[in-house]
Design a protein around this motif. Structure first.
Motif, PDB file in Angstrom:
ATOM      1  N   ALA A   1     -63.527  -4.710  36.472  1.00 53.13           N
ATOM      2  CA  ALA A   1     -64.665  -4.589  35.551  1.00 53.13           C
ATOM      3  C   ALA A   1     -64.620  -3.290  34.767  1.00 53.13           C
ATOM      4  N   ILE A   2     -64.341  -2.183  35.422  1.00 62.82           N
ATOM      5  CA  ILE A   2     -64.388  -0.898  34.736  1.00 62.82           C
ATOM      6  C   ILE A   2     -63.287  -0.801  33.687  1.00 62.82           C
ATOM      7  N   GLU A   3     -62.095  -1.379  33.996  1.00 60.28           N
ATOM      8  CA  GLU A   3     -61.032  -1.342  33.003  1.00 60.28           C
ATOM      9  C   GLU A   3     -61.422  -2.136  31.755  1.00 60.28           C
ATOM     10  N   PHE A   4     -62.049  -3.294  31.964  1.00 60.84           N
ATOM     11  CA  PHE A   4     -62.487  -4.094  30.828  1.00 60.84           C
ATOM     12  C   PHE A   4     -63.566  -3.351  30.038  1.00 60.84           C
ATOM     13  N   GLY A   5     -64.489  -2.718  30.782  1.00 62.94           N
ATOM     14  CA  GLY A   5     -65.558  -1.978  30.115  1.00 62.94           C
ATOM     15  C   GLY A   5     -65.010  -0.843  29.259  1.00 62.94           C
ATOM     16  N   LEU A   6     -64.066  -0.096  29.793  1.00 63.82           N
ATOM     17  CA  LEU A   6     -63.488   1.028  29.048  1.00 63.82           C
ATOM     18  C   LEU A   6     -62.664   0.547  27.855  1.00 63.82           C
ATOM     19  N   ARG A   7     -62.005  -0.628  28.002  1.00 64.95           N
ATOM     20  CA  ARG A   7     -61.284  -1.176  26.842  1.00 64.95           C
ATOM     21  C   ARG A   7     -62.253  -1.546  25.733  1.00 64.95           C
ATOM     22  N   SER A   8     -63.423  -2.051  26.133  1.00 65.14           N
ATOM     23  CA  SER A   8     -64.447  -2.391  25.139  1.00 65.14           C
ATOM     24  C   SER A   8     -64.931  -1.140  24.420  1.00 65.14           C
ATOM     25  N   VAL A   9     -65.075  -0.059  25.176  1.00 61.40           N
ATOM     26  CA  VAL A   9     -65.471   1.222  24.561  1.00 61.40           C
ATOM     27  C   VAL A   9     -64.396   1.681  23.587  1.00 61.40           C
ATOM     28  N   SER A  10     -63.123   1.600  24.016  1.00 64.60           N
ATOM     29  CA  SER A  10     -62.012   2.051  23.164  1.00 64.60           C
ATOM     30  C   SER A  10     -61.995   1.306  21.834  1.00 64.60           C
ATOM     31  N   ALA A  11     -62.360   0.020  21.878  1.00 60.40           N
ATOM     32  CA  ALA A  11     -62.331  -0.791  20.654  1.00 60.40           C
ATOM     33  C   ALA A  11     -63.354  -0.328  19.629  1.00 60.40           C
ATOM     34  N   GLU A  12     -64.385   0.409  20.092  1.00 62.57           N
ATOM     35  CA  GLU A  12     -65.443   0.856  19.188  1.00 62.57           C
ATOM     36  C   GLU A  12     -65.320   2.325  18.795  1.00 62.57           C
ATOM     37  N   LEU A  13     -64.274   3.004  19.258  1.00 64.68           N
ATOM     38  CA  LEU A  13     -64.102   4.417  18.913  1.00 64.68           C
ATOM     39  C   LEU A  13     -63.855   4.563  17.414  1.00 64.68           C
ATOM     40  N   GLY A  14     -64.571   5.460  16.797  1.00 70.16           N
ATOM     41  CA  GLY A  14     -64.490   5.661  15.360  1.00 70.16           C
ATOM     42  C   GLY A  14     -65.380   4.723  14.583  1.00 70.16           C
ATOM     43  N   LYS A  15     -65.878   3.687  15.239  1.00 72.54           N
ATOM     44  CA  LYS A  15     -66.803   2.740  14.602  1.00 72.54           C
ATOM     45  C   LYS A  15     -68.222   3.047  15.102  1.00 72.54           C
ATOM     46  N   ARG A  16     -68.572   2.442  16.220  1.00 73.11           N
ATOM     47  CA  ARG A  16     -69.891   2.726  16.803  1.00 73.11           C
ATOM     48  C   ARG A  16     -69.902   4.077  17.526  1.00 73.11           C
ATOM     49  N   LEU A  17     -68.759   4.420  18.137  1.00 77.52           N
ATOM     50  CA  LEU A  17     -68.739   5.526  19.104  1.00 77.52           C
ATOM     51  C   LEU A  17     -67.843   6.669  18.645  1.00 77.52           C
ATOM     52  N   ASP A  18     -68.197   7.877  19.151  1.00 75.66           N
ATOM     53  CA  ASP A  18     -67.479   9.110  18.827  1.00 75.66           C
ATOM     54  C   ASP A  18     -66.193   9.188  19.656  1.00 75.66           C
ATOM     55  N   PRO A  19     -65.006   9.195  19.019  1.00 76.11           N
ATOM     56  CA  PRO A  19     -63.748   9.217  19.781  1.00 76.11           C
ATOM     57  C   PRO A  19     -63.606  10.429  20.691  1.00 76.11           C
TER      58      PRO A  19
ATOM     59  N   ARG B   1     -74.240  -1.384  29.323  1.00 74.82           N
ATOM     60  CA  ARG B   1     -74.678  -2.720  28.922  1.00 74.82           C
ATOM     61  C   ARG B   1     -73.566  -3.744  29.182  1.00 74.82           C
ATOM     62  N   ILE B   2     -72.311  -3.312  28.977  1.00 76.79           N
ATOM     63  CA  ILE B   2     -71.186  -4.202  29.281  1.00 76.79           C
ATOM     64  C   ILE B   2     -71.049  -4.379  30.790  1.00 76.79           C
ATOM     65  N   MET B   3     -71.162  -3.255  31.526  1.00 74.13           N
ATOM     66  CA  MET B   3     -70.981  -3.301  32.977  1.00 74.13           C
ATOM     67  C   MET B   3     -72.079  -4.093  33.669  1.00 74.13           C
ATOM     68  N   GLN B   4     -73.250  -4.218  33.045  1.00 80.95           N
ATOM     69  CA  GLN B   4     -74.329  -5.020  33.620  1.00 80.95           C
ATOM     70  C   GLN B   4     -73.911  -6.491  33.737  1.00 80.95           C
ATOM     71  N   LYS B   5     -72.976  -6.920  32.886  1.00 80.56           N
ATOM     72  CA  LYS B   5     -72.576  -8.326  32.834  1.00 80.56           C
ATOM     73  C   LYS B   5     -71.280  -8.605  33.594  1.00 80.56           C
ATOM     74  N   LEU B   6     -70.609  -7.537  34.069  1.00 84.20           N
ATOM     75  CA  LEU B   6     -69.296  -7.700  34.681  1.00 84.20           C
ATOM     76  C   LEU B   6     -69.334  -7.457  36.185  1.00 84.20           C
ATOM     77  N   HIS B   7     -68.393  -8.093  36.883  1.00 89.25           N
ATOM     78  CA  HIS B   7     -68.240  -7.883  38.326  1.00 89.25           C
ATOM     79  C   HIS B   7     -66.755  -7.962  38.665  1.00 89.25           C
ATOM     80  N   GLY B   8     -66.373  -7.345  39.750  1.00 94.61           N
ATOM     81  CA  GLY B   8     -64.989  -7.443  40.189  1.00 94.61           C
ATOM     82  C   GLY B   8     -64.234  -6.141  40.013  1.00 94.61           C
ATOM     83  N   ALA B   9     -63.041  -6.134  40.578  1.00 89.53           N
ATOM     84  CA  ALA B   9     -62.256  -4.911  40.647  1.00 89.53           C
ATOM     85  C   ALA B   9     -61.787  -4.433  39.277  1.00 89.53           C
TER      86      ALA B   9
END
Length: 436
Positions: free
Chosen positions: A334-352, A324-332
């Protein structure tokens, strides 16, 4: 022949040139259970043997004019070899007795004058032995016939077993082919549903989530059946949104009113309900229901927490969040930003514990898009140029935007036919891009 052995009376032939002896023998044996034939010469005896069946015992005097008893018994042995032979002889005819045994195959010899009791018993024993010979022959014939029938039956049975084995193998192969068609049709139906969901604007979302989720599930050691369930659930995880207003789906949940958020949160349960009637998708339905549960327990619809959330649902939740994040991102980057967004939710929304396999496969799946690097050796082909073995270098879409086949798929005859069929129904403005 068997019936003859059972029904024809045994005949005993007496041969003696003295009529009074023949009559005496007839009187002595008149009450026995065999038929008596008498002949006053060897020649007459031979004629009687020719004229009568079942002559089982021949009793001949040794001293007869013309043909002796030994000579007669020798001829009788040739004519009726199964008949027993007895020589009547005087005390002085020892050499004739030996000849009768050696040449004529005599069963016994009886000396004159004889004891009536001994003679009767000897005749009875000989007739009984002859009947045993007949019975043995009858039984041997039955056994032989039954053996032939058994051999024929066994041969037929072997052929029948072979025929049935071939038939069963054909039915099994047909059933396997039918089951394979069912599995293929089932997979294609699930894929078709996922593409209908994507018409709402989430281009390739279900496909990306499925790719990520399947790779993560395999890396975590899930069984083939569990991976298949994750795959189906990932493709259909947003099926419940088909009953939700489009303008609501275009909003971020943080921007929704309480009433809108309540309506939106129903889609996970609706998704499970939509496929509950399909037995093969019920386990996938459980994962669809819980893919919006949060690891800290703040999600919906049931507020499950931690490992109480099914592992497959946790996997899909992480893949869904990233795409859902990557659908909105473009550029070289993008994946680093997407993974940082995932990291921010570890232990909250997502399983670490799921971050490591996600990051590994996410970088691979989004690499071409984020870098803009295209595959080397790509060419565009017309439908008539497609051949078995070619590999797609790009995802293949229909004219209206439905994903038909994924990049990297190797074409076979069935896929080429499907491409040509879709291009007739819903043609895109270009050909098919393949590797070379």
């Amino acid at each position: 022949m068997d019936e003859l052995y059972e029904s024809a009376p045994v005949r005993v032939l007496f041969v003696d040139d003295e009529e009074n002896i023949l009559k005496a023998l007839q009187r002595l044996l008149m009450d026995e259970d065999f038929e008596i034939l008498t002949a006053s010469s060897a020649e007459e005896g031979l004629r009687l043997m020719l004229a009568n069946d079942n002559v089982g015992l021949i009793v001949s005097d040794q001293r007869m004019p013309g043909v002796t008893g030994v000579q007669f018994l020798e001829q009788a042995k040739e004519m009726v070899p199964d008949a027993l032979r007895i020589m009547l002889t005087g005390y002085a005819d020892i050499s004739a007795t030996v000849d009768a045994i050696n040449r004529g195959g005599a069963y016994r010899y009886i000396t004159k004058p004889w004891s009536e009791d001994e003679l009767v018993q000897t005749i009875r024993d000989a007739v009984r032995q002859y009947r045993l010979v007949l019975e043995n022959r009858r039984l041997a014939a039955i056994v032989s016939r039954q053996n032939e029938e058994l051999q024929e039956w066994n041969a037929n049975l072997k052929q029948r077993v072979l025929d049935q084995t071939v038939e069963l193998r054909k039915k099994q192969e047909a059933l396997q082919a039918y089951n394979e068609r069912l599995r293929t049709n089932f997979k294609e139906t699930v894929t078709a549903f996922s593409r209908l969901i994507e018409l709402g604007g989430k281009k390739k979302h279900a496909d990306n989530v499925a790719k990520l989720a399947v790779n993560m599930a395999q890396a975590l050691g899930l069984s083939a059946e569990e991976v298949e369930t994750v795959h189906n659930a990932a493709l259909l995880h947003d099926i419940g949104e088909l009953g939700t207003a489009g303008e609501l789906l275009r909003k971020d949940p943080l921007e929704m009113t309480p009433a809108e958020l309540k309506e939106y949160m129903l889609h996970a349960v609706r998704g499970q309900t939509a496929i509950a009637a399909i037995e093969e998708l019920r386990e996938a339905g459980e994962l669809i229901r819980h893919h919006h549960e949060h690891f800290d327990g703040s999600g919906f619809p049931d507020g499950l927490k931690g490992e109480a959330i099914p592992l497959g649902a946790r996997i899909i939740a992480m893949a869904d969040f990233l795409d859902r994040i990557m659908q909105k991102l473009h550029g070289a980057t993008a994946i680093e930003f997407g993974l940082r967004s995932v990291s921010a939710e570890l232990g909250k929304r997502l399983d670490p514990s799921l971050y490591k396999p996600l990051s590994k496969f996410a970088k691979y799946i989004y690499y071409v898009r984020e870098t803009g690097i295209k595959k080397l050796g790509e060419t565009e082909m017309g439908l008539s140029e497609l051949t078995v073995g070619l590999v797609l270098s790009r995802d293949l879409y229909s004219g209206t935007g439905l994903l038909l086949l994924n990049r990297g798929v190797r074409l076979d005859a069935a896929k080429i036919d499907a491409i040509r069929r879709y291009y007739r129904i819903d043609p895109p403005p270009h050909g098919v891009f393949v590797e070379y």
